[in-house]
Design an enzyme around this catalytic site. Structure first.
Site, PDB file in Angstrom:
ATOM      1  N   GLY A 172      24.414  49.485  -1.550  1.00 41.92           N
ATOM      2  CA  GLY A 172      25.426  49.374  -0.290  1.00 41.92           C
ATOM      3  C   GLY A 172      25.860  47.998   0.082  1.00 41.92           C
ATOM      4  O   GLY A 172      25.732  47.294   1.091  1.00 41.92           O
ATOM      5  N   TYR A 209      15.405  56.275  12.754  1.00 44.62           N
ATOM      6  CA  TYR A 209      15.656  55.119  11.976  1.00 44.62           C
ATOM      7  C   TYR A 209      14.376  54.035  11.996  1.00 44.62           C
ATOM      8  O   TYR A 209      14.188  53.417  10.880  1.00 44.62           O
ATOM      9  CB  TYR A 209      16.720  54.373  12.815  1.00 44.62           C
ATOM     10  CG  TYR A 209      17.391  52.823  12.147  1.00 44.62           C
ATOM     11  CD1 TYR A 209      18.116  53.022  11.141  1.00 44.62           C
ATOM     12  CD2 TYR A 209      16.942  51.795  12.848  1.00 44.62           C
ATOM     13  CE1 TYR A 209      18.590  51.523  10.604  1.00 44.62           C
ATOM     14  CE2 TYR A 209      17.462  50.625  12.336  1.00 44.62           C
ATOM     15  CZ  TYR A 209      18.215  50.418  11.212  1.00 44.62           C
ATOM     16  OH  TYR A 209      18.637  49.443  10.836  1.00 44.62           O
ATOM     17  N   ILE A 224      22.574  41.856  14.023  1.00 37.68           N
ATOM     18  CA  ILE A 224      23.470  41.231  12.936  1.00 37.68           C
ATOM     19  C   ILE A 224      24.558  41.859  13.306  1.00 37.68           C
ATOM     20  O   ILE A 224      24.590  43.108  13.343  1.00 37.68           O
ATOM     21  CB  ILE A 224      22.935  41.408  11.655  1.00 37.68           C
ATOM     22  CG1 ILE A 224      21.535  40.851  11.234  1.00 37.68           C
ATOM     23  CG2 ILE A 224      24.122  40.490  10.792  1.00 37.68           C
ATOM     24  CD1 ILE A 224      21.287  39.518  11.675  1.00 37.68           C
ATOM     25  N   LYS A 266      12.391  52.544   8.596  1.00 36.81           N
ATOM     26  CA  LYS A 266      12.136  51.276   8.328  1.00 36.81           C
ATOM     27  C   LYS A 266      10.781  50.816   8.476  1.00 36.81           C
ATOM     28  O   LYS A 266      10.382  49.811   7.837  1.00 36.81           O
ATOM     29  CB  LYS A 266      12.983  50.538   9.565  1.00 36.81           C
ATOM     30  CG  LYS A 266      14.536  50.718   9.489  1.00 36.81           C
ATOM     31  CD  LYS A 266      14.998  50.310   8.210  1.00 36.81           C
ATOM     32  CE  LYS A 266      16.532  50.500   8.104  1.00 36.81           C
ATOM     33  NZ  LYS A 266      16.990  49.808   6.693  1.00 36.81           N
TER      34      LYS A 266
HETATM   35  P1  NAP Z   1      26.884  48.721   7.054  1.00 34.51           P
HETATM   36  O1  NAP Z   1      27.879  47.718   7.809  1.00 34.51           O
HETATM   37  O2  NAP Z   1      27.015  50.154   7.974  1.00 34.51           O
HETATM   38  O3  NAP Z   1      26.759  48.956   5.574  1.00 34.51           O
HETATM   39  C1  NAP Z   1      26.021  49.876   5.091  1.00 34.51           C
HETATM   40  C2  NAP Z   1      26.136  49.894   3.702  1.00 34.51           C
HETATM   41  O4  NAP Z   1      25.300  50.746   2.842  1.00 34.51           O
HETATM   42  C3  NAP Z   1      27.655  50.190   3.107  1.00 34.51           C
HETATM   43  O5  NAP Z   1      27.871  49.446   2.176  1.00 34.51           O
HETATM   44  C4  NAP Z   1      27.574  51.441   2.678  1.00 34.51           C
HETATM   45  O6  NAP Z   1      28.367  52.147   1.607  1.00 34.51           O
HETATM   46  C5  NAP Z   1      26.160  51.690   2.127  1.00 34.51           C
HETATM   47  N1  NAP Z   1      25.641  53.097   2.101  1.00 34.51           N
HETATM   48  C6  NAP Z   1      25.187  53.804   3.313  1.00 34.51           C
HETATM   49  N2  NAP Z   1      24.731  54.948   2.686  1.00 34.51           N
HETATM   50  C7  NAP Z   1      24.686  54.838   1.356  1.00 34.51           C
HETATM   51  C8  NAP Z   1      24.055  55.620   0.251  1.00 34.51           C
HETATM   52  N3  NAP Z   1      23.535  56.886   0.473  1.00 34.51           N
HETATM   53  N4  NAP Z   1      24.093  55.091  -1.021  1.00 34.51           N
HETATM   54  C9  NAP Z   1      24.678  54.043  -1.401  1.00 34.51           C
HETATM   55  N5  NAP Z   1      25.066  53.213  -0.065  1.00 34.51           N
HETATM   56  C10 NAP Z   1      25.131  53.556   0.804  1.00 34.51           C
HETATM   57  O7  NAP Z   1      25.298  48.238   7.606  1.00 34.51           O
HETATM   58  P2  NAP Z   1      24.709  46.822   7.661  1.00 34.51           P
HETATM   59  O8  NAP Z   1      24.828  46.411   9.252  1.00 34.51           O
HETATM   60  O9  NAP Z   1      25.199  45.750   6.612  1.00 34.51           O
HETATM   61  O10 NAP Z   1      23.132  47.113   7.394  1.00 34.51           O
HETATM   62  C11 NAP Z   1      22.701  46.845   6.097  1.00 34.51           C
HETATM   63  C12 NAP Z   1      21.306  46.970   6.026  1.00 34.51           C
HETATM   64  O11 NAP Z   1      20.434  46.210   6.987  1.00 34.51           O
HETATM   65  C13 NAP Z   1      20.649  48.658   6.291  1.00 34.51           C
HETATM   66  O12 NAP Z   1      19.624  48.989   5.732  1.00 34.51           O
HETATM   67  C14 NAP Z   1      20.599  48.330   8.048  1.00 34.51           C
HETATM   68  O13 NAP Z   1      19.348  49.470   8.076  1.00 34.51           O
HETATM   69  C15 NAP Z   1      19.888  47.011   7.741  1.00 34.51           C
HETATM   70  N6  NAP Z   1      19.950  46.237   9.279  1.00 34.51           N
HETATM   71  C16 NAP Z   1      21.020  46.091   9.750  1.00 34.51           C
HETATM   72  C17 NAP Z   1      20.929  45.376  11.130  1.00 34.51           C
HETATM   73  C18 NAP Z   1      22.155  45.033  11.831  1.00 34.51           C
HETATM   74  O14 NAP Z   1      22.216  44.534  12.947  1.00 34.51           O
HETATM   75  N7  NAP Z   1      23.348  45.240  11.003  1.00 34.51           N
HETATM   76  C19 NAP Z   1      19.698  45.034  11.556  1.00 34.51           C
HETATM   77  C20 NAP Z   1      18.786  45.338  11.041  1.00 34.51           C
HETATM   78  C21 NAP Z   1      18.538  45.965   9.557  1.00 34.51           C
HETATM   79  P3  NAP Z   1      29.577  53.024   1.891  1.00 34.51           P
HETATM   80  O15 NAP Z   1      30.432  52.300   2.818  1.00 34.51           O
HETATM   81  O16 NAP Z   1      30.554  52.830   0.496  1.00 34.51           O
HETATM   82  O17 NAP Z   1      29.278  54.105   2.141  1.00 34.51           O
END
Ligand code: NAP
Length: 248
Positions: free
Chosen positions: A13, A156, A189, A160
């Site tokens: 991802g 979620y 984030i 997690k």
């Molecule tokens: P994001 O901007 O929504 O990006 C998610 C990424 O995951 C995208 O590259 C997407 O690819 C990919 N993805 C989704 N479903 C997939 C699948 N089935 N197979 C392969 N790739 C897949 O999310 P983010 O904020 O960067 O979050 C990244 C990670 O950090 C996640 O696990 C999230 O739960 C965790 N996290 C984020 C935050 C925050 O505040 N942002 C906080 C705590 C934890 P496509 O676009 O190509 O579908």
């Protein structure tokens, strides 16, 4: 000693957000980067060029992390293309929020499959090459929500929290093989995932963060680089919080 020069990292991802920042951070530090995406095809293709500019090998794979066989095929392809996988970052994740009263079975299943089963799929696939190499580092992206819970995110939070238990178990099972497994729990984030939240919620979050701001994806990537490198050689089974002090 260079942090990860010449090492091979696989990031799931990475087309957007935190995953993209992780891929850039490792490439900047001299690692060769294999990464996945699912729907963001153009962004995935653009990332390859971005990473190659650091003078490293980079390749994007369109692969659904939630599919068991696809994960195995992916790891085989990366090993064939890059020769080895030194670091696996299980970053792919989604949200499908709703109060439990209204949450559908599909919302529950999809989030568990993409966030938790994906970690099982990729970790299981990667341990063979890592055992052969007698070393490896696996980093799983959990969340503050997995530690604390959050109204409207039961699916979620469960996915997690599951990652944290999985991480500890893998660390116990594979420590003797010199394979480390840790997780990172980001707080708020600023990415597309949190961009979906309404402004009032975001302001409320920021007020309660001791550092008084949301985090940047690169600040999570920094901790990933630490966990993927020799700097963390005696760290395994841990969850490192990257949240501006939010749970303090
Ligand atoms: P994001 O901007 O929504 O990006 C998610 C990424 O995951 C995208 O590259 C997407 O690819 C990919 N993805 C989704 N479903 C997939 C699948 N089935 N197979 C392969 N790739 C897949 O999310 P983010 O904020 O960067 O979050 C990244 C990670 O950090 C996640 O696990 C999230 O739960 C965790 N996290 C984020 C935050 C925050 O505040 N942002 C906080 C705590 C934890 P496509 O676009 O190509 O579908």
């Amino acid at each position: 000693m260079q942090l990860v020069q010449g090492k091979v990292v696989l990031v799931t991802g990475a087309s957007r957000g935190i995953g993209r920042a992780i891929a850039n951070k490792f490439a900047e530090a001299g690692a060769h980067v294999a990464f996945t995406y699912l729907s963001s095809v153009e962004k995935g293709e653009a990332l390859v060029k971005e990473l190659e500019a650091y003078g490293v090998k980079a390749k994007g794979y369109r692969s659904d992390a939630s599919m068991f066989e696809a994960a195995e095929e992916l790891v085989n392809a990366v090993v064939a293309d890059f020769g080895q996988i030194d670091v696996l970052i299980n970053n792919a994740g989604i949200t499908m929020d709703g109060l439990l009263m209204r949450m559908t079975e599909e919302q529950w299943d999809d989030v568990i499959r993409v966030n938790l089963k994906s970690v099982f799929n990729l970790t299981k696939a990667v341990i063979k090459p890592m055992m052969k190499a007698k070393s490896g580092s696996i980093v799983n992206m959990t969340s503050i929500v997995g530690l604390k819970g959050n109204a409207g995110q039961a699916n979620y939070a469960a996915s997690k929290a599951g990652i944290i238990g999985f991480t500890k178990s893998v660390a116990l099972e594979l420590g003797s093989r010199n394979i480390r497994c840790n997780s990172i729990a980001p707080g708020f984030i600023e990415t597309e995932m949190t961009g979906e939240l309404n402004e009032a919620t975001v302001e409320e979050w920021k007020k309660s963060i001791p550092l008084k701001r949301g985090g940047e994806a690169s600040e999570v990537a920094n901790v990933c680089l630490f966990l993927g490198s020799y700097l963390s050689s005696y760290v395994t089974g841990q969850t490192i919080q990257v949240n501006g002090g939010l749970l303090t």
